[in-house]
Enzyme design. Structure first.
Site, PDB file in Angstrom:
ATOM      1  CE1 TYR A 144      -3.683   2.709   0.521  1.00  0.00           C
ATOM      2  CE2 TYR A 144      -2.392   3.303   2.382  1.00  0.00           C
ATOM      3  CZ  TYR A 144      -3.436   3.446   1.597  1.00  0.00           C
ATOM      4  OH  TYR A 144      -4.592   4.450   1.865  1.00  0.00           O
ATOM      5  CG  ASP A 239       5.461   3.652   1.171  1.00  0.00           C
ATOM      6  OD1 ASP A 239       5.951   4.508   2.208  1.00  0.00           O
ATOM      7  OD2 ASP A 239       4.338   3.329   0.697  1.00  0.00           O
ATOM      8  CE  LYS A 267       0.547   4.572   8.619  1.00  0.00           C
ATOM      9  NZ  LYS A 267       0.515   4.139   7.191  1.00  0.00           N
TER      10      LYS A 267
HETATM   11  C1  LIG Z   1      -0.195   4.553   5.964  1.00  0.00           C
HETATM   12  C2  LIG Z   1       0.762   4.208   4.645  1.00  0.00           C
HETATM   13  C3  LIG Z   1       0.545   5.146   3.476  1.00  0.00           C
HETATM   14  C4  LIG Z   1      -0.239   6.268   3.391  1.00  0.00           C
HETATM   15  O1  LIG Z   1       0.041   7.252   4.505  1.00  0.00           O
HETATM   16  P1  LIG Z   1      -1.278   8.198   4.919  1.00  0.00           P
HETATM   17  O2  LIG Z   1      -0.872   9.275   5.632  1.00  0.00           O
HETATM   18  O3  LIG Z   1      -2.242   7.369   5.306  1.00  0.00           O
HETATM   19  O4  LIG Z   1      -1.830   8.723   3.394  1.00  0.00           O
HETATM   20  C5  LIG Z   1       1.604   4.879   2.620  1.00  0.00           C
HETATM   21  N1  LIG Z   1       2.409   3.845   2.420  1.00  0.00           N
HETATM   22  C6  LIG Z   1       2.561   2.950   3.623  1.00  0.00           C
HETATM   23  C7  LIG Z   1       3.493   2.003   3.610  1.00  0.00           C
HETATM   24  C8  LIG Z   1       1.673   3.446   4.620  1.00  0.00           C
HETATM   25  O5  LIG Z   1       1.790   2.322   5.702  1.00  0.00           O
END
Ligand SMILES: *Cc1c(COP(=O)(O)O)cnc(C)c1O
Length: 427
Positions: A144, A239, A267
């Site tokens: 994701y 990411d 995060k």
């Molecule tokens: C949470 C998450 C996102 C998206 O971040 P948001 O602040 O919710 O837009 C992207 N990549 C990873 C790996 C994530 O865990």
């Protein structure tokens, strides 16, 4: 436990918010029942509107690595708020947090702050495309990267939970530029390079996957991706929205000793306020506006409130002992749960990397999206609700990782393991 007020609040919310929530993963669609409405949180605990207390293993999906309402973060926010919350001008604070972040993470020279992980990943891919002048990207099934269009192709957790891996609203034109590979399967990546020679701008991945449960990269996988990117003049994008400042100060790059070309954050970096960021070496970041032609902007990006929270958090995380302590606690929980599930003869697989851990009710090793999806969802539902009733708050989906906080005491962990022992007998 009684959830009377939460139920009433959920009914009211559903009238004015789609599904009663502002982010789908918060609803309990995957496990049944109604979400709990949280009134406040402190340290490792959530307190809901009915006065129930829960030991929290989601921690706002990762950011609260030192616990809720962590004093240095709260105080920094309070202090800044009184001086104004956003000016739309540069502030000294932005340089201060950028300098600190760049010093903590390997292999980056400059960082751009945005407001979410989604924005960070979306912008990172635009930068990779602008830099390489190529259009296609490779992503992995089950990873994701936020909800921007290019990524909603087999996107793990929320998207999988809701059965819309290819969301309506994403055009065929966009989808055709996202090539899909299998996590931990280097041949699937090689094949895409063979078939799309000279068209691939970047590979983007979670260096430790966290959105199909926790899945570590197999030995050599990240190194092989690095090599493929070098051979094909494509960029490697880590990411690290989830893993950044969680697995180590320098995230997965530090833990595995593999350099990415662009790294994204979210995060933890915001200390619980809405912050994302992307970072790279000068030669890549120089392509970003206003220095270069790749456009990216944000009215509230780098606002002092968010930067104050992030800075206070990163300062706390300069201390490597936090990571050693988190790792020990997570290993302790792992052993405890493993023992109780085994004793109750519950088929399971536990994956863990540092302070990320997930329990899969599956017989086979969980190494990619397909094996993650083969877990027994009925068992997960029972486990989730059983634990909730014991006062243990887990993510309401089998595709989510648990995030530990250093605010957890060994008594909290023992309470969790004891709850697991009772719940395991009902599975
Ligand atoms: C949470 C998450 C996102 C998206 O971040 P948001 O602040 O919710 O837009 C992207 N990549 C990873 C790996 C994530 O865990």
């Amino acid at each position: 436990m009684i959830y009377k007020r939460s139920s009433a609040l959920f009914a009211a919310a559903q009238k004015v918010l789609p599904g009663g929530v502002n982010s789908p993963v918060r609803a309990f669609n995957a496990v049944g029942g109604n979400p709990i409405f949280v009134e406040r949180a402190e340290g490792p605990y959530l307190y809901d509107e009915d006065g129930n207390r829960f030991i929290d293993y989601i921690n706002s999906w990762g950011p609260m690595i030192l616990g809720h309402a962590h004093a240095p973060v709260v105080n920094a926010v309070k202090e800044r708020a009184e001086k104004g919350t956003s000016f739309g001008t540069p502030t000294a604070l932005e340089t201060e947090i950028a300098t600190l972040a760049v010093s903590m993470v390997p292999n980056i020279d400059k960082i751009r702050f945005v407001n979410s992980g989604t924005e960070a990943c979306m912008s990172a891919v635009r930068l990779a495309r602008g830099y390489t002048q190529k259009d296609k990207i490779i992503k992995f099934a089950g990873c994701y990267h936020g909800h921007s269009d290019s990524f909603l192709i087999q996107a793990g957790s929320g998207a999988v939970t809701f059965g819309t891996p290819n969301s309506p609203g994403v055009t065929k034109g966009t989808a055709k530029d996202t090539l899909l590979a299998t996590y931990n399967d280097i041949d699937s990546v090689q094949k895409l390079f063979d078939e799309n020679d000279d068209e691939i701008a970047c590979i983007i991945l979670e260096p430790v996957a966290g959105n199909m449960g926790c899945i570590p990269p197999s030995a050599g996988f990240l190194e092989q991706l690095r090599e493929l990117c070098d051979n094909h003049k494509a960029l490697l994008v880590f990411d690290e929205v989830m893993t950044g400042f969680r697995l180590a100060k320098g995230g997965a790059q530090e833990l595995y000793g593999v350099n990415a070309d662009i790294v994204t954050f979210g995060k933890v970096i915001g200390g619980g306020l809405p912050v994302g960021a992307f970072a790279a070496r000068n030669e890549i970041m120089d392509h970003l506006a206003p220095e270069g032609p790749v456009y990216q902007a944000g009215t509230l990006s780098g606002n002092p409130l968010a930067m104050a929270a992030g800075l206070a958090m990163l300062k706390e995380l300069e201390n490597d002992e936090v990571y050693a302590s988190l790792k020990k606690k997570t290993a302790y929980l792992h052993e405890g749960i493993e023992e109780k599930l085994k004793a109750a003869k519950v088929t399971h697989t536990i994956n863990r990397v540092e302070s990320m851990i997930s329990v899969h009710f599956s017989e086979t090793p969980v190494t990619d999206f397909e094996s993650a999806a083969s877990g027994n969802n009925e068992t997960f539902k029972k486990f989730f609700h059983g634990m909730l009733n014991e006062g243990i708050y887990l993510a309401p989906s089998a595709f989510e990782t648990w995030f530990l906080t250093d605010a957890l005491s060994y008594e909290d962990l023992d309470e969790t393991i004891a709850a697991c022992e009772r719940v395991a007998k009902t599975l």
